[in-house]
Design a protein around this motif. Structure first.
Motif, mmCIF file in Angstrom:
data_model
loop_
_atom_site.group_PDB
_atom_site.id
_atom_site.type_symbol
_atom_site.label_atom_id
_atom_site.label_comp_id
_atom_site.label_asym_id
_atom_site.label_seq_id
_atom_site.Cartn_x
_atom_site.Cartn_y
_atom_site.Cartn_z
ATOM 1 N N GLY A 1 -28.457 -9.547 -5.194
ATOM 2 C CA GLY A 1 -28.303 -9.992 -3.977
ATOM 3 C C GLY A 1 -28.937 -8.934 -2.915
ATOM 4 O O GLY A 1 -30.042 -8.536 -3.477
ATOM 5 N N PRO A 2 -28.611 -9.095 -1.882
ATOM 6 C CA PRO A 2 -29.408 -8.292 -0.713
ATOM 7 C C PRO A 2 -29.735 -6.945 -1.047
ATOM 8 O O PRO A 2 -28.747 -6.223 -1.336
ATOM 9 C CB PRO A 2 -28.568 -8.750 0.498
ATOM 10 N N LYS A 3 -30.947 -6.384 -0.866
ATOM 11 C CA LYS A 3 -31.318 -5.070 -0.975
ATOM 12 C C LYS A 3 -31.143 -4.186 0.112
ATOM 13 O O LYS A 3 -31.003 -3.224 0.209
ATOM 14 C CB LYS A 3 -32.508 -4.818 -1.584
ATOM 15 N N ALA A 4 -30.831 -5.109 1.412
ATOM 16 C CA ALA A 4 -30.899 -4.359 2.399
ATOM 17 C C ALA A 4 -29.905 -5.258 3.446
ATOM 18 O O ALA A 4 -30.043 -6.572 3.368
ATOM 19 C CB ALA A 4 -32.181 -4.064 3.115
ATOM 20 N N LEU A 5 -29.163 -4.716 4.134
ATOM 21 C CA LEU A 5 -28.258 -5.284 5.195
ATOM 22 C C LEU A 5 -28.737 -4.618 6.597
ATOM 23 O O LEU A 5 -28.581 -3.265 6.867
ATOM 24 C CB LEU A 5 -27.015 -5.085 5.186
ATOM 25 N N THR A 6 -28.971 -5.290 7.744
ATOM 26 C CA THR A 6 -29.254 -4.739 9.019
ATOM 27 C C THR A 6 -28.331 -5.712 9.917
ATOM 28 O O THR A 6 -28.342 -6.828 10.101
ATOM 29 C CB THR A 6 -30.652 -5.032 9.503
ATOM 30 N N VAL A 7 -27.600 -4.909 10.744
ATOM 31 C CA VAL A 7 -26.618 -5.682 11.560
ATOM 32 C C VAL A 7 -27.136 -5.211 13.048
ATOM 33 O O VAL A 7 -27.332 -4.058 13.318
ATOM 34 C CB VAL A 7 -25.055 -5.076 11.436
ATOM 35 N N PHE A 8 -27.180 -6.319 13.855
ATOM 36 C CA PHE A 8 -27.414 -6.130 15.387
ATOM 37 C C PHE A 8 -26.310 -6.311 16.037
ATOM 38 O O PHE A 8 -25.790 -7.575 16.064
ATOM 39 C CB PHE A 8 -28.698 -7.210 15.673
ATOM 40 N N LEU A 9 -25.740 -5.183 16.595
ATOM 41 C CA LEU A 9 -24.480 -5.305 17.456
ATOM 42 C C LEU A 9 -25.097 -5.652 18.745
ATOM 43 O O LEU A 9 -25.573 -4.725 19.510
ATOM 44 C CB LEU A 9 -24.002 -3.913 17.270
ATOM 45 N N VAL A 10 -24.682 -6.866 19.409
ATOM 46 C CA VAL A 10 -25.095 -7.201 20.642
ATOM 47 C C VAL A 10 -24.216 -7.288 21.728
ATOM 48 O O VAL A 10 -23.054 -7.722 21.627
ATOM 49 C CB VAL A 10 -25.637 -8.878 20.544
ATOM 50 N N ILE B 1 -29.857 -10.240 7.732
ATOM 51 C CA ILE B 1 -29.874 -9.656 9.010
ATOM 52 C C ILE B 1 -28.556 -10.607 9.633
ATOM 53 O O ILE B 1 -28.603 -11.518 9.558
ATOM 54 C CB ILE B 1 -30.997 -10.321 9.620
ATOM 55 N N ALA B 2 -27.529 -9.756 10.149
ATOM 56 C CA ALA B 2 -26.432 -10.079 10.463
ATOM 57 C C ALA B 2 -26.160 -9.869 12.278
ATOM 58 O O ALA B 2 -26.645 -8.945 12.521
ATOM 59 C CB ALA B 2 -25.179 -9.721 9.881
ATOM 60 N N ILE B 3 -25.793 -10.878 12.745
ATOM 61 C CA ILE B 3 -25.834 -10.705 14.462
ATOM 62 C C ILE B 3 -24.343 -10.869 14.686
ATOM 63 O O ILE B 3 -23.475 -11.738 14.458
ATOM 64 C CB ILE B 3 -26.598 -11.994 14.860
ATOM 65 N N LEU B 4 -23.834 -9.851 15.169
ATOM 66 C CA LEU B 4 -22.427 -9.372 15.803
ATOM 67 C C LEU B 4 -22.301 -9.063 16.953
ATOM 68 O O LEU B 4 -22.733 -8.119 17.523
ATOM 69 C CB LEU B 4 -21.808 -8.398 15.034
ATOM 70 N N ALA C 1 -35.715 -13.371 3.639
ATOM 71 C CA ALA C 1 -34.719 -12.814 4.723
ATOM 72 C C ALA C 1 -33.903 -13.802 5.177
ATOM 73 O O ALA C 1 -34.383 -15.195 5.322
ATOM 74 C CB ALA C 1 -35.320 -11.982 5.859
ATOM 75 N N ALA C 2 -32.520 -13.576 5.386
ATOM 76 C CA ALA C 2 -31.915 -14.744 6.035
ATOM 77 C C ALA C 2 -31.148 -14.180 7.290
ATOM 78 O O ALA C 2 -30.823 -12.910 7.271
ATOM 79 C CB ALA C 2 -30.577 -15.259 5.024
ATOM 80 N N ILE C 3 -30.856 -14.736 8.271
ATOM 81 C CA ILE C 3 -30.169 -14.322 9.540
ATOM 82 C C ILE C 3 -28.968 -15.377 9.556
ATOM 83 O O ILE C 3 -29.141 -16.541 9.681
ATOM 84 C CB ILE C 3 -31.279 -14.650 10.669
ATOM 85 N N THR C 4 -27.907 -14.452 9.795
ATOM 86 C CA THR C 4 -26.527 -15.296 9.928
ATOM 87 C C THR C 4 -25.885 -14.763 11.441
ATOM 88 O O THR C 4 -26.129 -13.694 11.604
ATOM 89 C CB THR C 4 -25.810 -15.154 8.919
ATOM 90 N N ILE D 1 -34.982 -8.433 16.297
ATOM 91 C CA ILE D 1 -34.957 -9.124 14.850
ATOM 92 C C ILE D 1 -36.455 -9.287 14.378
ATOM 93 O O ILE D 1 -36.773 -8.981 13.228
ATOM 94 C CB ILE D 1 -34.225 -10.479 14.809
ATOM 95 N N LEU D 2 -37.469 -9.454 15.246
ATOM 96 C CA LEU D 2 -38.888 -9.675 14.819
ATOM 97 C C LEU D 2 -39.373 -8.367 14.273
ATOM 98 O O LEU D 2 -40.168 -8.301 13.173
ATOM 99 C CB LEU D 2 -39.698 -10.330 15.822
ATOM 100 N N ALA D 3 -39.002 -7.398 14.969
ATOM 101 C CA ALA D 3 -39.477 -5.985 14.552
ATOM 102 C C ALA D 3 -38.785 -5.827 13.253
ATOM 103 O O ALA D 3 -39.545 -5.051 12.420
ATOM 104 C CB ALA D 3 -39.171 -4.903 15.511
ATOM 105 N N ARG D 4 -37.887 -5.786 12.875
ATOM 106 C CA ARG D 4 -37.233 -5.779 11.554
ATOM 107 C C ARG D 4 -37.653 -6.669 10.507
ATOM 108 O O ARG D 4 -37.927 -6.054 9.409
ATOM 109 C CB ARG D 4 -35.537 -5.921 11.556
ATOM 110 N N LEU D 5 -37.976 -7.960 10.722
ATOM 111 C CA LEU D 5 -38.633 -8.661 9.911
ATOM 112 C C LEU D 5 -40.107 -8.299 9.306
ATOM 113 O O LEU D 5 -40.667 -8.407 8.409
ATOM 114 C CB LEU D 5 -38.838 -10.160 10.428
#
Length: 217
Positions: free
Chosen positions: A206-215, A155-158, A120-123, A67-71
């Protein structure tokens, strides 16, 4: 409405014949949309990529660093995240120079900061859908709807365990025929519009980029 008009309408309703019985709905096509976990992951990633979303599969210990790398890549300085989010403590500990804050006041009190100063927002996510590459997000008081709509980067955490083959599988396995969420968002990629000359444009609002971290794990 005059008494005569009202009487006419009521008379027509009383004379109305009952609708014929309909056959039971056929969900065969939806039931067939089932994939193995690996196939579902590959399809989810491909479907997100098709709408300009990006998915990174990481292990739980790798998550905060990813996440920090993406931020850092996005040049984000002010980040919105619920204080009770499981990754909040690691992020604040590992990146003291970033400003992490929660959604802890009515939007009217900080609307300008939300829309113009939050990078950015992380959810979290309730679920992911492999067949469409969609995220299922159920807003809450600490992660309200605007967190996924206002900042330029979402940034979405799934968790991998919350990946379903389809919307049908999700609502049947969780029995959404009973009590169900009153506000559910389906998010497929960053914001887009085709209002202008019916040409699809990404990041228009709205968001110009969506990053999903599949955990995993």
């Amino acid at each position: 409405m005059t008494p005569s008009a009202r009487q006419t309408i009521l008379s027509r309703l009383r004379e109305r014949k009952p609708l014929p019985a309909t056959s039971q709905p056929d969900f065969t096509v939806m039931q067939q949309r089932r994939w193995s976990l690996q196939d579902g992951i590959e399809r989810f990633i491909a479907q997100q990529a098709a709408v300009h979303g990006e998915v990174h599969r990481v292990s739980q210990p790798e998550l905060s660093h990813a996440i920090l790398a993406r931020l850092t890549q996005a040049g984000a300085q002010r980040v919105l995240i619920a204080p009770e989010h499981p990754v909040h403590h690691e992020l604040t500990r590992n990146a003291p120079d970033l400003q992490f804050h929660g959604y802890d006041q009515p939007v009217e009190a900080w609307q300008s900061a939300l829309f113009h100063q939050t990078d950015a927002a992380i959810t979290g996510c309730h679920a992911g859908l492999a067949d469409t590459g969609s995220l299922v997000v159920i807003p809450s008081p600490t992660e309200p709807r605007l967190m996924t709509l206002a900042p330029p980067l979402h940034i979405a955490i799934l968790p991998v365990s919350r990946l379903f083959s389809s919307w049908y599988q999700l609502i049947t396995e969780e029995d959404w025929t009973g009590p169900m969420p009153t506000n559910t968002l389906l998010i497929s990629g960053p914001s887009k519009t085709a209002d202008i000359e019916q040409t699809l444009v990404y990041g228009a609002h709205g968001p110009k980029a969506l990053t999903v971290f599949l955990v995993d794990g």
